[in-house]
Enzyme design. Structure first.
Site, PDB file in Angstrom:
ATOM      1  N   GLU A 424     137.248  77.580   7.574  1.00 25.11           N
ATOM      2  CA  GLU A 424     136.146  77.628   8.518  1.00 25.11           C
ATOM      3  C   GLU A 424     136.200  76.387   9.402  1.00 25.11           C
ATOM      4  O   GLU A 424     136.207  75.264   8.913  1.00 25.11           O
ATOM      5  CB  GLU A 424     134.851  77.669   7.685  1.00 25.11           C
ATOM      6  CG  GLU A 424     133.618  77.216   8.391  1.00 25.11           C
ATOM      7  CD  GLU A 424     132.437  77.070   7.421  1.00 25.11           C
ATOM      8  OE1 GLU A 424     132.619  77.165   6.185  1.00 25.11           O
ATOM      9  OE2 GLU A 424     131.332  76.857   7.920  1.00 25.11           O
ATOM     10  N   ASP A 497     132.739  75.849   3.718  1.00 25.19           N
ATOM     11  CA  ASP A 497     131.815  74.819   3.241  1.00 25.19           C
ATOM     12  C   ASP A 497     130.941  75.363   2.121  1.00 25.19           C
ATOM     13  O   ASP A 497     130.651  76.554   2.078  1.00 25.19           O
ATOM     14  CB  ASP A 497     130.887  74.382   4.383  1.00 25.19           C
ATOM     15  CG  ASP A 497     131.636  73.575   5.426  1.00 25.19           C
ATOM     16  OD1 ASP A 497     132.756  73.111   5.126  1.00 25.19           O
ATOM     17  OD2 ASP A 497     131.100  73.420   6.541  1.00 25.19           O
ATOM     18  N   ASP A 499     127.894  75.525   1.714  1.00 17.53           N
ATOM     19  CA  ASP A 499     126.498  75.630   2.152  1.00 17.53           C
ATOM     20  C   ASP A 499     126.193  77.065   2.587  1.00 17.53           C
ATOM     21  O   ASP A 499     127.039  77.948   2.445  1.00 17.53           O
ATOM     22  CB  ASP A 499     126.211  74.626   3.282  1.00 17.53           C
ATOM     23  CG  ASP A 499     127.057  74.914   4.523  1.00 17.53           C
ATOM     24  OD1 ASP A 499     127.753  75.955   4.550  1.00 17.53           O
ATOM     25  OD2 ASP A 499     127.026  74.095   5.451  1.00 17.53           O
ATOM     26  N   ASP A 501     125.863  78.482   5.538  1.00 18.36           N
ATOM     27  CA  ASP A 501     126.754  79.006   6.572  1.00 18.36           C
ATOM     28  C   ASP A 501     128.101  79.385   5.982  1.00 18.36           C
ATOM     29  O   ASP A 501     128.659  80.430   6.301  1.00 18.36           O
ATOM     30  CB  ASP A 501     126.982  77.958   7.664  1.00 18.36           C
ATOM     31  CG  ASP A 501     125.861  77.984   8.679  1.00 18.36           C
ATOM     32  OD1 ASP A 501     125.023  78.913   8.599  1.00 18.36           O
ATOM     33  OD2 ASP A 501     125.810  77.071   9.532  1.00 18.36           O
TER      34      ASP A 501
END
Ligand code: 1YM
Length: 636
Positions: A424, A497, A499, A501
């Protein structure tokens, strides 16, 4: 006490000993999956009573000690002496291998796949098992330990009830996992209730402080199943199309309804057992709807004389369907013995569906119109997609493989040695390119979010740049064109990541793979990288923690004296190339999670993707709240 062992009993014990020696042969595995199969085996016997029309309630309880109790209100397993074996029938049921198929025949006992091996296998694999039979005013009881009767069947009291109760504790010597998962049982029991109209199934989890109880009862049977599966998708029309009938001894039931999505969800069952690989019954169904819709389209001028027929796939775009048949002697084929082979099933389903669907379309021209208009759009999109694909295929043939510009490819050309990291963002992509081992690791950075394939047809998907880059890099082609033998990397690793997102991007990628390249997942090529959440430094020691408990453990090891420097990683971008290599990419040290599909749960997986990626916000919020503990893991 029965201490005299006759020849029969020795044979019995040898039979059950064989089950204990090679449990996998009888229940598939000794993992969590096998553990849950034990419950289905016992419940199947109770469901057979419901199918015989003499039982309408089954209770399943997970007890505090992880033993399971199954109660039904059927006739009760026969307690009379079985003359062939010289012991009560119930003891035969629990101690003789393959006695699951009922003596005397009749009924729809399942004899294929992993199912139907019966109560004796459960008994053999249980530390202990107790059966109680409520019949003709008395209660009979017998207890077994690791398959052996502790005492002969005895009367323990009076009753005015009827039915059978079985309680068993799976053997810790046999199973790797002995803790039952409420959610797994819930899904399967719900499915059984959908498939058996009017049967009430109650699941209770007694392990919780406040006990959890759930009741499944569907008067509409598979019609309600289709409604349930389409709950978070917009139905194209309000009716559920329903066909039912018996032909050549095959009882056929079909329910279907189209929704606004572009994916097909047809699930088939034989004698209440899921057949993920389909077989003759599903083939009969598909043939019937393709033929019937095309005939109707021609007769009613939706298709002109010079236009080609709609394909089965066009008609099934956005179709949710349940095909459920009951057949006296099912034959299962294929490697996993999950594909129905009986040829009479094809004709029965085809005949019944063709006839009743033709009638339905004539009676409901507005519904017919909506389905045909959607199918014609699907046909056009498929044509456009084919042209786009032909174009790319010709291009690659003429110009050689033109790999995407952003891809940093590896030098090794043997796919077995090669892996591709889908990363990403450009900055993490940059670190990964520096960090990687160039010989075997390729890096493909993705910019921002990829297209949500759940909301688009193939023609739209094929023009999306991020998706095009993945398809060319993998080398396999897509959808009908997919060819696993051309896969350029045996490991496809999603690295995002830790998180919200990041988990959203992972889900988008997984949705894409699941819908358009499911073989990648089935054959075990898709993985998730696990970047660390924390870095802990104390003087010269550096440690990484991948979860909160691990952080706690590391802090304990290093001593909690205030000299620890803890860094919380918010994204991959915060790690330099060396850290990224050490923690997430070094094959010697990294953690990779392999993504798997449980074929038996594909209707639930489909619901999960629709819930997460579909249009409706409310179900998504509910899902995230319900699964908050998992989401929290991703979102620390
Ligand atoms: C909680 C589990 O096993 N119920 C159950 C099993 C049987 C019957 C009734 C039954 C079947 C028949 C006749 C028949 C079984 N019986 C046999 C066998 N619940 C549970 N309830 N009478 C009662 O099929 O003819 C096997 S299972 F072989 F003994 F008949």
């Amino acid at each position: 006490m029965s201490t005299e062992y006759g020849a029969d009993q020795i044979q019995i014990l040898e039979g059950l000993e064989a089950v204990r020696k090679r449990p996998g042969m009888y229940i598939g595995s000794t993992s969590s999956k096998g553990l849950h199969h034990l419950v289905y085996e016992i419940v199947d016997n109770a469901v057979d009573e419901a199918l015989a029309g003499v039982c309408d309630r089954i209770e399943v309880t997970i007890n505090k000690d992880n033993s399971i109790t199954v109660v039904d209100n059927g006739r009760g397993i026969p307690v009379g002496i079985n003359h062939k074996k010289g012991i009560p029938a119930v003891e035969v049921v629990f101690t003789i291998l393959h006695a699951g198929g009922k003596f005397g025949g009749g009924g729809y006992k399942v004899s294929g796949g992993l199912h139907g091996v019966g109560a004796s296998v459960v008994n053999a694999l249980s530390e202990w098992l107790e059966v109680m039979i409520y019949q003709d005013g008395t209660i009979h009881k017998q207890r077994f330990e690791r398959g052996k009767a502790v005492y002969p069947l005895k009367v323990i009291g009076d009753t005015d009830k009827r039915g059978t109760t079985v309680t068993f504790l799976p053997d810790k010597e046999i199973f790797e996992e002995t803790v039952y998962d409420y959610e797994i049982l819930k899904q399967r029991l719900r499915e059984m209730a959908f498939l058996t109209k009017n049967l009430r199934i109650v699941l209770t989890d007694d392990r919780e402080e406040t006990k959890v109880e759930k009741e499944f009862h569907y008067a509409g049977g598979i019609k309600e199943y289709v409604e349930y599966l389409n709950k978070h998708k917009d139905p194209l029309y309000p009716e559920i199309i329903y066909c039912e009938g018996t032909k050549d001894d095959v009882y056929v039931e079909v329910a279907m309804q189209h929704n606004g999505t572009y994916t097909e969800g047809c699930y088939s069952f034989v004698n209440n057992i899921t057949t993920p690989e389909g077989g003759t019954h599903l083939a009969g169904f598909k043939n019937a709807i393709t033929k019937t819709f095309n005939d109707y389209a021609r007769n009613n001028k939706y298709l002109k004389d010079n236009e080609t027929n709609l394909s089965g796939e066009d008609i099934r775009e956005g179709l949710t369907a349940i095909v459920s048949i009951k057949i006296p002697d099912p034959q299962f084929e294929g490697q996993t013995k999950q594909k129905l082979g009986n040829s009479e099933a094809r004709g029965a389903v085809d005949g019944i569906v063709s006839e009743q669907l033709t009638y339905f379309l004539e009676q409901n021209p507005t519904v017919a119109k909506m389905i045909l208009e959607k199918s014609i759009l699907a046909q056009r999109a498929r044509d456009a997609a084919r042209k786009a694909r032909d174009l790319t295929r010709r291009k690659t043939a003429l110009e050689g493989m033109s790999l995407p510009g952003k891809l940093a490819d590896c030098s090794d050309k043997d796919p077995k040695n090669c892996e591709i990291y889908i990363v990403e963002g450009d900055s993490a992509g940059g670190s990964a390119k520096t960090a990687r081992s160039r010989a075997t690791q390729a890096i493909l950075p993705l910019r921002g979010k990829i297209l949500n394939v759940e909301k688009s047809r193939l023609d739209k998907i094929l023009v999306n740049n991020e998706i095009k880059a993945m398809i060319t890099a993998f080398g396999t082609g897509i959808s009908d064109d997919f060819d696993i033998s051309r896969l350029r990397y045996h490991k496809i690793i999603i690295m995002t990541d830790a998180d919200v997102d990041g988990s959203h991007i992972s889900t988008l990628l997984l949705t894409f793979f699941y819908r358009f390249m499911p073989e990648l997942i089935r054959q075990g090529h898709v993985y998730m990288a696990q970047p660390p959440l924390y870095k802990v430094e104390k003087s010269k020691t550096v440690k990484y923690a991948y979860s909160d408990p691990e952080l706690d453990q590391i802090l304990t090891e290093l001593g909690r004296d205030g000299n620890n420097k803890i860094q919380r990683y918010k994204g991959l971008g915060e790690m330099d190339a060396e850290q990224l290599w050490d923690t997430t990419m070094d094959p010697e040290k990294r953690i990779l999670l392999r993504v798997t599909i449980d074929e038996e749960e594909s209707s639930e997986i489909d619901m999960t993707f629709t819930t997460l990626m579909g249009d409706k916000v409310e179900p998504r919020r509910e899902f995230i709240e319900k699964n908050a503990k998992y989401v929290r893991n991703l979102d620390i």
